[in-house]
Design a protein around this motif. Structure first.
Motif, short mmCIF file in Angstrom:
data_model
loop_
_atom_site.label_atom_id
_atom_site.label_comp_id
_atom_site.label_asym_id
_atom_site.label_seq_id
_atom_site.Cartn_x
_atom_site.Cartn_y
_atom_site.Cartn_z
N LEU A 19 0.83 -1.20 0.00
CA LEU A 19 0.00 0.00 0.00
C LEU A 19 0.87 1.26 0.00
CD1 LEU A 19 -2.80 -0.99 2.55
CD2 LEU A 19 -3.00 -0.84 0.07
N ALA A 20 1.92 1.25 0.77
CA ALA A 20 2.83 2.40 0.81
C ALA A 20 3.48 2.62 -0.55
CB ALA A 20 3.88 2.19 1.89
N ARG A 21 3.87 1.53 -1.22
CA ARG A 21 4.48 1.65 -2.54
C ARG A 21 3.51 2.26 -3.54
NH1 ARG A 21 4.48 -0.40 -7.21
NH2 ARG A 21 2.87 -1.94 -6.70
N ARG A 22 2.24 1.81 -3.50
CA ARG A 22 1.24 2.35 -4.42
C ARG A 22 1.00 3.83 -4.16
NH1 ARG A 22 -3.78 -1.87 -4.01
NH2 ARG A 22 -2.60 -3.82 -4.24
N ALA A 23 1.10 4.24 -2.88
CA ALA A 23 0.89 5.65 -2.54
C ALA A 23 2.15 6.49 -2.75
CB ALA A 23 0.45 5.75 -1.08
N ASN A 24 3.23 5.82 -3.18
CA ASN A 24 4.49 6.51 -3.43
C ASN A 24 5.02 7.18 -2.16
OD1 ASN A 24 6.65 7.27 -5.06
ND2 ASN A 24 5.71 9.25 -5.59
N MET A 25 4.97 6.47 -1.04
CA MET A 25 5.46 6.98 0.24
C MET A 25 6.39 5.94 0.87
SD MET A 25 2.02 8.34 2.12
CE MET A 25 0.61 8.93 1.18
N SER A 26 7.21 6.43 1.77
CA SER A 26 7.97 5.51 2.60
C SER A 26 7.01 4.82 3.56
CB SER A 26 9.05 6.24 3.40
OG SER A 26 8.45 7.06 4.40
N LEU A 27 7.40 3.66 4.06
CA LEU A 27 6.51 2.93 4.96
C LEU A 27 6.19 3.75 6.20
CD1 LEU A 27 5.03 0.29 5.52
CD2 LEU A 27 7.13 -0.61 6.54
N ARG A 28 7.19 4.42 6.77
CA ARG A 28 6.96 5.21 7.98
C ARG A 28 6.02 6.38 7.70
NH1 ARG A 28 11.97 7.17 11.58
NH2 ARG A 28 11.98 4.90 11.93
N HIS A 29 6.26 7.10 6.60
CA HIS A 29 5.40 8.25 6.29
C HIS A 29 3.98 7.79 5.98
CE1 HIS A 29 4.05 12.10 4.87
NE2 HIS A 29 3.80 11.63 3.66
N PHE A 30 3.88 6.67 5.27
CA PHE A 30 2.56 6.15 4.93
C PHE A 30 1.77 5.81 6.20
CE2 PHE A 30 -0.19 2.44 4.16
CZ PHE A 30 -1.05 2.96 3.21
N SER A 31 2.42 5.17 7.15
CA SER A 31 1.73 4.78 8.39
C SER A 31 1.27 6.01 9.16
CB SER A 31 2.65 3.92 9.25
OG SER A 31 2.97 2.71 8.60
N ARG A 32 2.12 7.04 9.21
CA ARG A 32 1.73 8.27 9.91
C ARG A 32 0.58 8.96 9.19
NH1 ARG A 32 7.46 9.41 10.60
NH2 ARG A 32 7.27 10.83 8.82
N ARG A 33 0.69 9.05 7.88
CA ARG A 33 -0.33 9.72 7.09
C ARG A 33 -1.65 8.96 7.19
NH1 ARG A 33 -2.83 13.82 5.95
NH2 ARG A 33 -3.88 13.88 3.95
N PHE A 34 -1.57 7.63 7.16
CA PHE A 34 -2.76 6.79 7.25
C PHE A 34 -3.48 7.03 8.57
CE2 PHE A 34 -5.40 3.15 7.57
CZ PHE A 34 -5.59 2.67 6.28
N MET A 35 -2.73 7.05 9.65
CA MET A 35 -3.32 7.28 10.96
C MET A 35 -3.97 8.66 11.03
SD MET A 35 -3.98 6.20 14.04
CE MET A 35 -2.90 4.80 14.36
N ALA A 36 -3.35 9.65 10.43
CA ALA A 36 -3.90 11.00 10.47
C ALA A 36 -5.23 11.10 9.72
CB ALA A 36 -2.89 12.00 9.88
N VAL A 37 -5.34 10.36 8.62
CA VAL A 37 -6.54 10.45 7.78
C VAL A 37 -7.67 9.55 8.29
CG1 VAL A 37 -7.47 9.95 5.47
CG2 VAL A 37 -5.28 11.13 5.71
N THR A 38 -7.33 8.34 8.72
CA THR A 38 -8.37 7.36 9.08
C THR A 38 -8.57 7.20 10.58
OG1 THR A 38 -6.90 5.43 9.18
CG2 THR A 38 -7.77 6.06 7.01
N GLY A 39 -7.58 7.59 11.39
CA GLY A 39 -7.68 7.42 12.83
C GLY A 39 -7.34 6.02 13.30
N THR A 40 -6.78 5.19 12.41
CA THR A 40 -6.40 3.83 12.80
C THR A 40 -5.19 3.40 11.99
OG1 THR A 40 -7.26 1.60 13.16
CG2 THR A 40 -7.87 2.67 11.10
N SER A 41 -4.64 2.24 12.32
CA SER A 41 -3.46 1.74 11.61
C SER A 41 -3.88 1.07 10.31
CB SER A 41 -2.71 0.73 12.48
OG SER A 41 -3.48 -0.46 12.63
N PRO A 42 -2.96 0.93 9.35
CA PRO A 42 -3.32 0.27 8.08
C PRO A 42 -3.85 -1.14 8.27
CG PRO A 42 -1.25 1.46 7.84
CD PRO A 42 -1.59 1.50 9.30
N LEU A 43 -3.19 -1.94 9.12
CA LEU A 43 -3.63 -3.31 9.32
C LEU A 43 -5.02 -3.38 9.96
CD1 LEU A 43 -0.39 -5.19 10.44
CD2 LEU A 43 -1.63 -5.43 8.28
N GLN A 44 -5.26 -2.52 10.96
CA GLN A 44 -6.57 -2.53 11.60
C GLN A 44 -7.65 -2.07 10.63
OE1 GLN A 44 -7.36 -3.78 14.68
NE2 GLN A 44 -9.44 -3.49 13.93
N TRP A 45 -7.35 -1.06 9.82
CA TRP A 45 -8.32 -0.59 8.83
C TRP A 45 -8.66 -1.70 7.85
CZ3 TRP A 45 -8.27 -0.29 3.51
CH2 TRP A 45 -9.32 0.46 2.93
#
Length: 337
Positions: A237-263
């Motif tokens: 998912l991070a690769r598709r979003a063109n982000m590093s794994l760390r940035h993707f996880s932070r961005r994901f939490m900011a937008v959805t309020g949960t972690s990628p795996l939990q979502w």
């Protein structure tokens, strides 16, 4: 006799007035046989649904005389619960009444201090507001209702039916509660820990989404929802979003309020719920369709998140709609390994 007092304030929804009246009211022969006495206690001049005028000699002060007090949603409860109602509910509880809320009636109970240090719930749209406004309350946003002994809270309107039937079951047992459920043509028992039947939409893309990957984070997750049967990792998912794994996880939490795996797990369970409601597919087939792999894995996560087994969930929907015998495939479905 067991007195049940319903608090009526100006602007309360008509449906939430009807729920306790139908279950505990004098027009219900089972309620009368069980010894329930419904009392309507209203603020002067209160109207229901904005048009139905309440005419009753009992006022909110009379709530304190009841064995059980039910507080439905009321106008402006989120920001300014009616002070008279708050005080009446507090006095009723201090005198030993069981107090229950439907939907945003929980805000009245919280304002009265009844929820401090307790688990409580309300309609999923307002759980965050309840938690922010009353930090001493342990808000559970995912359940239908919570029974904490002398204080009970429920989620949205239909969950009020579940809560009232639960109180009848607690007072008089399963047989009477099931009889009432059949009269209402509803599921006889949806456990309080069962998740609220809610959509789980992703917030629309904001300025931070623009330019991320091919279509931004919102577009990525919309596409992922359409391909839940396919295996996917957070790294992918991070690769598709063109982000590093760390940035993707932070961005994901900011937008959805949960972690990628939990979502992702939540989306798979939501999709499984839809398939259980709308198809005759076996648990094994549904597990494949939602990317869980095996029926055992689906059962484990479904029980943990929803609070009941996939088969019990399906049965609750089909039996309450009289569909159980018309869908023979359901009889062949089992939660056994």
């Amino acid at each position: 006799m067991t007195s049940v007092a319903l608090a009526v304030t100006d602007g309360m929804p008509l449906f939430e007035l009807a729920i306790p009246c139908t279950i505990f009211g004098p027009g219900n022969p089972e309620a009368a046989e069980a010894g329930y006495e419904l009392r309507i206690c209203a603020a002067p001049g209160a109207s229901v649904g904005g048009w139905l005028r309440s005419e009753t000699p009992r006022r909110l002060d009379d709530l304190a005389e009841a064995d059980t007090v039910i507080v439905p949603a009321c106008d402006d409860a989120l920001d300014h619960p009616p002070a008279e109602l708050v005080e009446a509910v507090r006095a009723a509880h201090q005198r030993g009444a069981r107090v229950a809320s439907i939907c945003t009636g929980a805000f009245v109970l919280a304002a009265a201090g009844l929820l401090d240090g307790r688990r409580a719930t309300t309609h999923w749209m307002h759980t965050r507001k309840l938690a922010e406004s009353y930090p001493e309350v342990e808000v559970d946003p995912g359940v239908l209702y919570i029974d904490d002994g002398d204080v009970l809270t429920s989620a949205g309107q239909a969950a009020g039916i579940d809560l009232c039937l639960h109180m009848v079951r607690s007072d008089h047992g399963v047989i009477l509660a099931n009889t009432l459920a059949r009269r209402l043509v509803v599921a006889p028992h949806r456990a309080g820990g069962q998740a609220q039947f809610i959509a789980d939409p992703l917030p629309g893309g904001d300025s931070g989404d623009r330019g991320e990957g091919r279509y931004g984070l919102s577009g990525l997750l919309d596409e992922t929802r359409q391909r839940l049967d396919e295996p996917v990792t957070v790294a992918e998912l991070a690769r598709r979003a063109n982000m590093s794994l760390r940035h993707f996880s932070r961005r994901f939490m900011a937008v959805t309020g949960t972690s990628p795996l939990q979502w992702l797990l939540t989306q798979r369970i939501r999709r499984a719920q839809e398939l259980l409601e709308t198809t005759d597919n076996s648990i094994e087939k549904i597990a494949e369709q939602v990317g869980m792999g095996t029926a055992t894995t689906l059962r484990r996560h479904f029980n943990r998140i929803v609070g009941i087994s996939p088969t019990a969930y399906r049965r609750a929907f089909t039996e309450s709609r009289g569909l159980g015998r018309s869908r023979p495939g359901l009889a062949q479905t089992s939660d056994r390994p």
